[in-house]
Motif scaffolding. Structure first.
Motif, PDB file in Angstrom:
ATOM      1  N   UNK A  34       0.852  -1.182   0.000  1.00 35.49           N
ATOM      2  CA  UNK A  34       0.000   0.000   0.000  1.00 35.49           C
ATOM      3  C   UNK A  34       0.894   1.240   0.000  1.00 35.49           C
ATOM      4  N   UNK A  35       0.572   2.213  -0.852  1.00 37.93           N
ATOM      5  CA  UNK A  35       1.347   3.450  -0.948  1.00 37.93           C
ATOM      6  C   UNK A  35       0.764   4.490  -0.004  1.00 37.93           C
ATOM      7  N   UNK A  36       1.626   5.117   0.786  1.00 36.03           N
ATOM      8  CA  UNK A  36       1.192   6.158   1.700  1.00 36.03           C
ATOM      9  C   UNK A  36       1.868   7.469   1.325  1.00 36.03           C
ATOM     10  N   UNK A  37       1.080   8.511   1.127  1.00 35.93           N
ATOM     11  CA  UNK A  37       1.606   9.820   0.736  1.00 35.93           C
ATOM     12  C   UNK A  37       1.125  10.883   1.722  1.00 35.93           C
ATOM     13  N   UNK A  38       2.038  11.618   2.374  1.00 30.27           N
ATOM     14  CA  UNK A  38       1.607  12.702   3.269  1.00 30.27           C
ATOM     15  C   UNK A  38       0.976  13.835   2.463  1.00 30.27           C
ATOM     16  N   UNK A  39      -0.164  14.313   2.929  1.00 32.70           N
ATOM     17  CA  UNK A  39      -0.892  15.358   2.202  1.00 32.70           C
ATOM     18  C   UNK A  39      -0.954  16.678   2.967  1.00 32.70           C
ATOM     19  N   UNK A  40      -0.586  16.645   4.235  1.00 30.85           N
ATOM     20  CA  UNK A  40      -0.640  17.865   5.034  1.00 30.85           C
ATOM     21  C   UNK A  40       0.468  17.810   6.079  1.00 30.85           C
ATOM     22  N   UNK A  41       1.078  18.943   6.385  1.00 29.72           N
ATOM     23  CA  UNK A  41       2.184  18.997   7.326  1.00 29.72           C
ATOM     24  C   UNK A  41       1.900  20.034   8.413  1.00 29.72           C
ATOM     25  N   UNK A  42       2.295  19.730   9.646  1.00 31.27           N
ATOM     26  CA  UNK A  42       2.276  20.713  10.709  1.00 31.27           C
ATOM     27  C   UNK A  42       3.653  21.362  10.757  1.00 31.27           C
ATOM     28  N   UNK A  43       3.705  22.689  10.694  1.00 35.41           N
ATOM     29  CA  UNK A  43       4.971  23.419  10.626  1.00 35.41           C
ATOM     30  C   UNK A  43       5.050  24.385  11.806  1.00 35.41           C
ATOM     31  N   UNK A  44       6.181  24.381  12.519  1.00 32.82           N
ATOM     32  CA  UNK A  44       6.382  25.313  13.612  1.00 32.82           C
ATOM     33  C   UNK A  44       7.864  25.565  13.802  1.00 32.82           C
ATOM     34  N   UNK A  45       8.198  26.689  14.382  1.00 35.58           N
ATOM     35  CA  UNK A  45       9.599  27.019  14.616  1.00 35.58           C
ATOM     36  C   UNK A  45      10.141  26.263  15.820  1.00 35.58           C
ATOM     37  N   UNK A  46      11.408  25.937  15.793  1.00 34.42           N
ATOM     38  CA  UNK A  46      12.078  25.279  16.907  1.00 34.42           C
ATOM     39  C   UNK A  46      12.908  26.279  17.716  1.00 34.42           C
ATOM     40  N   UNK A  47      12.876  27.560  17.328  1.00 34.21           N
ATOM     41  CA  UNK A  47      13.720  28.564  17.956  1.00 34.21           C
ATOM     42  C   UNK A  47      13.118  29.111  19.240  1.00 34.21           C
ATOM     43  N   UNK A  48      11.823  28.903  19.420  1.00 31.76           N
ATOM     44  CA  UNK A  48      11.169  29.429  20.608  1.00 31.76           C
ATOM     45  C   UNK A  48      10.991  30.932  20.557  1.00 31.76           C
ATOM     46  N   UNK A  49      11.247  31.522  19.399  1.00 34.96           N
ATOM     47  CA  UNK A  49      11.092  32.963  19.252  1.00 34.96           C
ATOM     48  C   UNK A  49      10.805  33.265  17.786  1.00 34.96           C
ATOM     49  N   UNK A  50      10.626  34.515  17.463  1.00 32.71           N
ATOM     50  CA  UNK A  50      10.340  34.929  16.100  1.00 32.71           C
ATOM     51  C   UNK A  50      11.533  34.628  15.195  1.00 32.71           C
ATOM     52  N   UNK A  51      11.352  33.831  14.123  1.00 33.57           N
ATOM     53  CA  UNK A  51      12.473  33.544  13.221  1.00 33.57           C
ATOM     54  C   UNK A  51      13.032  34.848  12.633  1.00 33.57           C
ATOM     55  N   UNK A  52      14.373  34.935  12.530  1.00 30.05           N
ATOM     56  CA  UNK A  52      14.984  36.179  12.067  1.00 30.05           C
ATOM     57  C   UNK A  52      14.936  36.314  10.543  1.00 30.05           C
ATOM     58  N   UNK A  53      14.865  35.204   9.824  1.00 28.08           N
ATOM     59  CA  UNK A  53      14.867  35.261   8.363  1.00 28.08           C
ATOM     60  C   UNK A  53      13.459  35.389   7.822  1.00 28.08           C
ATOM     61  N   UNK A  54      12.787  36.463   8.228  1.00 30.73           N
ATOM     62  CA  UNK A  54      11.435  36.673   7.734  1.00 30.73           C
ATOM     63  C   UNK A  54      11.247  38.143   7.438  1.00 30.73           C
TER      64      UNK A  54
END
Length: 317
Positions: free
Chosen positions: A291-311
């Motif tokens: 059976x083929x399994x394909x991810x269709x949605x991702x949960x995304x969050x920063x690991x820095x614990x603060x506002x990312x600087x490259x934004x």
């Protein structure tokens, strides 16, 4: 919810029956009732109003009466209240059954949090428990004994990621997918009833999904005639052709992993109008290399614990 008054405190069920029995004999006025019952005046007032609302007595500031042919048995009295309370206090029961419900596998019942009920309705909760409309064991749970009373709002499941579409197209797609899923669940429910009948299991499967969308399955059922509570949990999916493609949530996958052989996947093929049944799909399907399994949605969050600087900071533009 429409505001109801006189619902925060009642006499206990046995005392309400005693009050009712004494009316017409020892009790013909409010002062008689207060002297005869020797109880909290709020509970007495509310209990008299309850008896009046369900049509068992006539009550005014001058006198209290009841028909000559009354109810003589507390069992019959309790059954009468159980029948009349949802009719007279309908807004309360609509509110009760509209709360977020959770399915309890041990009892096969849905429950809501006691904290979700405002204090002014605590008396109705108590009397509803006494007559068997709900069950309030120790703790924070109120068990709903008639889960068909109000199934609440159907929650539409998430969809596969797709190219950009208009809002109208999205609404139409959601409606179609919801209709397909709902039809598959109804067919699965009928299919499961036939299985239970064939196995001589004299119980009915319970459709969970319209009531508790967090359960991780759609239907609770029974594996054997000796099953005293639901021990078979069914997730229903629908596919269009022999590729048997379908979507599954993280919660459904984790539930299948946890329940293993008591978890079943009922996959309905809309082209063939038939079900394929998989027991323990976490192994037979989800962990199967065929059976083929394909991810269709991702949960995304920063690991820095603060506002990312490259934004890009729009506040500085």
């Amino acid at each position: 919810m429409q505001m109801l008054t006189g619902c925060n405190l009642f006499l206990c069920l046995s005392d309400i029956f005693v009050l009712y029995q004494r009316i017409g004999d020892a009790i013909t006025s409010y002062s008689d009732a207060a002297a005869s019952m020797d109880c909290n005046t709020v509970a007495l007032d509310n209990s008299l109003l309850l008896l009046k609302n369900i049509g068992l007595i006539s009550y005014s500031t001058q006198e209290i009466n009841k028909p000559e042919k009354g109810i003589n048995s507390q069992v019959t009295f309790s059954a009468f209240l159980k029948d009349q309370l949802p009719k007279i206090y309908r807004p309360f029961y609509d509110f009760l059954y509209a709360q977020q419900k959770t399915y309890d596998e041990e009892t096969g019942l849905f429950w809501i949090s006691r904290n979700s009920i405002p204090f002014q309705y605590s008396g109705l909760v108590m009397i509803s428990d006494s007559v068997g409309l709900i069950s309030c064991p120790t703790g924070n749970r109120i068990f709903l004994l008639d889960y068909t009373f109000n199934l609440g709002t159907k929650v539409i499941p998430g969809l596969k990621a797709a190219p950009a579409i208009t809002l109208t197209e999205l609404k139409n797609t959601l409606a179609i997918k919801d209709e397909i899923g709902e039809k598959a669940e109804k067919l699965a429910l009928a299919f499961e009833k036939k299985i239970l009948l064939k196995k001589e299991i004299k119980k009915d499967p319970i459709q969970i999904s319209p009531i508790d969308v967090t359960a991780g399955y759609d239907i609770a059922s029974y594996l054997t005639p000796q099953s005293t509570s639901p021990d078979k949990f069914i997730e229903v999916k629908s596919c269009k052709n022999n590729s048997y493609a379908f979507f599954i949530s993280h919660n459904e996958l984790e539930t299948a992993k946890r329940k293993r052989k008591s978890f079943f996947l009922y996959l309905y093929n809309r082209d063939e109008h038939s079900f394929t049944v998989f027991q323990d799909p976490y192994v037979t399907v989800f962990s199967n290399e065929n059976w083929l399994r394909e991810p269709q949605i991702y949960k995304v969050q920063t690991l820095l614990g603060e506002k990312p600087i490259d934004q890009l900071d729009t506040n500085k533009q």
